[in-house]
Design a protein around this motif. Structure first.
Motif, short mmCIF file in Angstrom:
data_model
loop_
_atom_site.label_atom_id
_atom_site.label_comp_id
_atom_site.label_asym_id
_atom_site.label_seq_id
_atom_site.Cartn_x
_atom_site.Cartn_y
_atom_site.Cartn_z
N VAL A 347 55.79 41.81 39.89
CA VAL A 347 55.18 40.50 39.68
C VAL A 347 56.16 39.68 38.84
CG1 VAL A 347 53.94 41.22 37.59
CG2 VAL A 347 53.08 39.31 38.95
N LEU A 348 56.21 38.38 39.07
CA LEU A 348 57.12 37.50 38.33
C LEU A 348 56.48 36.99 37.05
CD1 LEU A 348 58.52 35.44 41.36
CD2 LEU A 348 59.65 37.33 40.14
N THR A 349 57.32 36.63 36.10
CA THR A 349 56.81 36.20 34.79
C THR A 349 55.89 34.98 34.88
OG1 THR A 349 58.83 34.89 34.48
CG2 THR A 349 58.77 37.09 33.47
N GLU A 350 56.18 34.08 35.84
CA GLU A 350 55.40 32.84 35.91
C GLU A 350 54.19 32.95 36.84
OE1 GLU A 350 56.10 30.64 33.61
OE2 GLU A 350 57.64 32.11 33.10
N GLU A 351 54.02 34.08 37.50
CA GLU A 351 52.82 34.26 38.31
C GLU A 351 51.62 34.44 37.39
OE1 GLU A 351 53.07 36.32 42.31
OE2 GLU A 351 54.66 37.35 41.20
N LEU A 352 50.44 34.21 37.93
CA LEU A 352 49.22 34.36 37.15
C LEU A 352 48.82 35.84 37.04
CD1 LEU A 352 47.06 31.44 38.59
CD2 LEU A 352 48.54 31.42 36.56
N PHE A 376 64.43 43.03 35.35
CA PHE A 376 63.17 43.51 34.78
C PHE A 376 63.08 43.10 33.31
CE2 PHE A 376 64.19 46.54 38.21
CZ PHE A 376 63.03 46.42 38.96
N VAL A 377 61.98 42.43 32.97
CA VAL A 377 61.83 41.92 31.61
C VAL A 377 60.53 42.36 30.94
CG1 VAL A 377 63.29 39.90 31.99
CG2 VAL A 377 60.84 39.77 32.48
N GLY A 378 59.66 42.99 31.67
CA GLY A 378 58.39 43.40 31.08
C GLY A 378 57.58 44.26 32.01
N SER A 379 56.32 44.49 31.63
CA SER A 379 55.42 45.31 32.45
C SER A 379 53.98 44.93 32.14
CB SER A 379 55.64 46.79 32.16
OG SER A 379 55.28 47.09 30.81
N ALA A 399 49.67 32.96 32.57
CA ALA A 399 50.91 33.48 33.15
C ALA A 399 51.14 34.91 32.69
CB ALA A 399 52.08 32.61 32.73
N VAL A 400 51.73 35.69 33.56
CA VAL A 400 51.98 37.09 33.25
C VAL A 400 52.81 37.26 31.98
CG1 VAL A 400 53.20 39.15 34.05
CG2 VAL A 400 51.71 37.93 35.61
#
Length: 453
Positions: A347-352, A376-379, A399-400
């Motif tokens: 999932v992308l950072t800016e997705e909900l 990869f920047v998070g989970s 946002a995610v």
């Protein structure tokens, strides 16, 4: 000319075959009574015909009647052959754990097949015991076979199988080993052999999830012993009347995995293509090897044909899914090989957050890596999302990046399982493995647990 009047006349007189490679460490002569040579490819042909003939004799089964039985498949096949020759209709009630091959074979020989759930109590109206009994009261001119409590079951083996084994071994048999389900085979054969020679030892093969072994040893019917198991044809969650514990000297239990593995070994190492209970029987025999001596003649009975398990024990994917294949799993890449063909869900950072939740539902996963244009920047994982939702009911529209946790650690494909395991803890639910060419896959606790044998 020598010929049988019909297929029923070919039942019995199955061969004894020496087991060689699998019993190299057994200090005795080991012979297999291979019942797949019966026309219905199982030992159950013997008692199926006997039960029908006895029911005809005393009037329980009348011309044009309907035969009803709860069966794991093999008894149904034996009944079907007799029903065809004798002109009866057959309804087989079968549990859903039985192989598809067994169901297809029963339909191929004209039986109506009704499938019932396995994981219910015997008294449950949905169980195959209960459904069989109910149908026999509802269908006119029908007869419920009830192989578990029908004395003709054990009588068939007392009259046929036992004498065959005695004659084939010239009375030299010292031990008889067989899987126990309805109890007809072990009780009928055991009774005959012990009448010939009381010193003959009779051992039953049981499975984990069944009550036989503990009941034989303690007299206690322990419901805590009952739980679902995969092995077919042996073990029970009831005490059938056909199990004569007085002729059984002992039981040994065999795991689902060992039963499946040794079923395949019989085919690959002995050239004997037999079913699931045969694998359990030969493994049980090996577990009992300290009971045998160089002058002993040990007979183990193989119930049925491997053709009924092609989609199960003889299917690599089925075995692998259950952790039954003895494959060496030592590195990170080994942990993901069963799902390496599936894309890594991200999932992308800016997705909900709602997008992440939808993906979790769609792919039935519990955690997702978060990416941006740099990698990869998070989970996010379901536990953290649940905690966040308790505090903020508007979470789904955020946002995610606002709720994501630290990125999963990344390891190379040759990293040891031990190192991978240490990276997964209560604060970190997964590890990413770099497979080369920029391709990654995810390793979860489930993957590591599945690799434990």
């Amino acid at each position: 000319m020598k010929y049988a009047e019909n297929i029923l006349e070919t039942i019995g007189n199955t061969p004894l075959v020496k087991i060689n490679k699998l019993t190299e460490e057994v200090d005795a002569l080991v012979l297999a009574k291979v019942e797949t040579f019966n026309p219905g490819n199982s030992v159950k042909d013997r008692m199926a015909l006997k039960m029908i003939e006895d029911a005809e004799t005393d009037g329980r089964l009348k011309p044009g009647g309907t035969i009803i039985e709860g069966t794991s498949g093999n008894t149904g096949m034996g009944l079907a052959l007799a029903a065809i020759i004798k002109g009866y209709k057959l309804i087989c009630v079968i549990s859903d754990k039985q192989s598809k091959e067994k169901m297809d074979i029963l339909r191929a020989v004209g039986a109506e097949v009704i499938v019932c759930p396995t994981n219910v109590e015997p008294e449950d109206p949905r169980s195959y015991y209960s459904v069989s009994k109910r149908l026999s009261t509802e269908i006119p001119n029908s007869w419920y076979v009830n192989q578990y409590d029908n004395p003709s079951n054990a009588a068939a083996h007392y009259e046929q199988t036992g004498p065959e084994i005695w004659e084939q071994t010239e009375g030299k048999i010292t031990h008889f080993i067989v899987g126990v389900g309805t109890g007809g085979t072990i009780s009928g054969v055991g009774k005959y052999l012990k009448e010939k020679n009381p010193d003959i030892k009779v051992w039953g093969i049981d499975t984990y999830g069944s009550v036989f072994k503990k009941y034989h040893e303690t007299g206690v019917f322990d419901e805590n012993e009952i739980y679902p198991y995969i092995t077919e044809g042996i073990g029970e969650d009831i005490l059938p009347a056909n199990v004569d514990f007085s002729v059984i000297d002992g039981f040994t239990k065999v795991t689902d995995k060992d039963g499946a593995i040794y079923t395949r070994k019989l085919a690959k190492e002995e050239g004997i293509f037999v079913g699931n209970s045969a694998g359990s029987a030969i493994k049980g025999l090996l577990q009992l090897k300290e009971h045998f001596g160089p002058d002993d003649v040990v007979v183990v009975l193989f119930h049925d044909s491997g053709s009924r398990y092609v989609g199960k024990m003889f299917n690599d994917d089925w075995m692998r899914d259950r952790g039954f294949l003895d494959e060496e799993i030592t590195k990170a890449e080994d942990l993901v090989k069963d799902h390496i063909d599936k894309p890594l869900v991200t999932v992308l950072t800016e997705e909900l957050v709602s997008h992440a939740i939808e993906r979790m539902k769609k792919y039935k996963i519990s955690q997702i890596p978060v990416k941006d244009i740099n990698g990869f920047v998070g989970s996010v994982d379901e536990t953290a999302l649940f905690r966040a939702y308790v505090e903020d009911k508007e979470l789904a529209n955020k946002a995610v990046r606002e709720v994501m946790q630290d990125a999963f650690p990344i390891v190379e494909k040759d990293t040891s399982i031990d190192k991978v395991s240490k990276l997964i803890n209560k604060d970190n639910q997964a590890v990413l493995v770099h497979l080369g060419d920029g391709k990654h896959h995810i390793i979860t606790k489930h993957d590591i647990i599945s690799a434990i044998n």
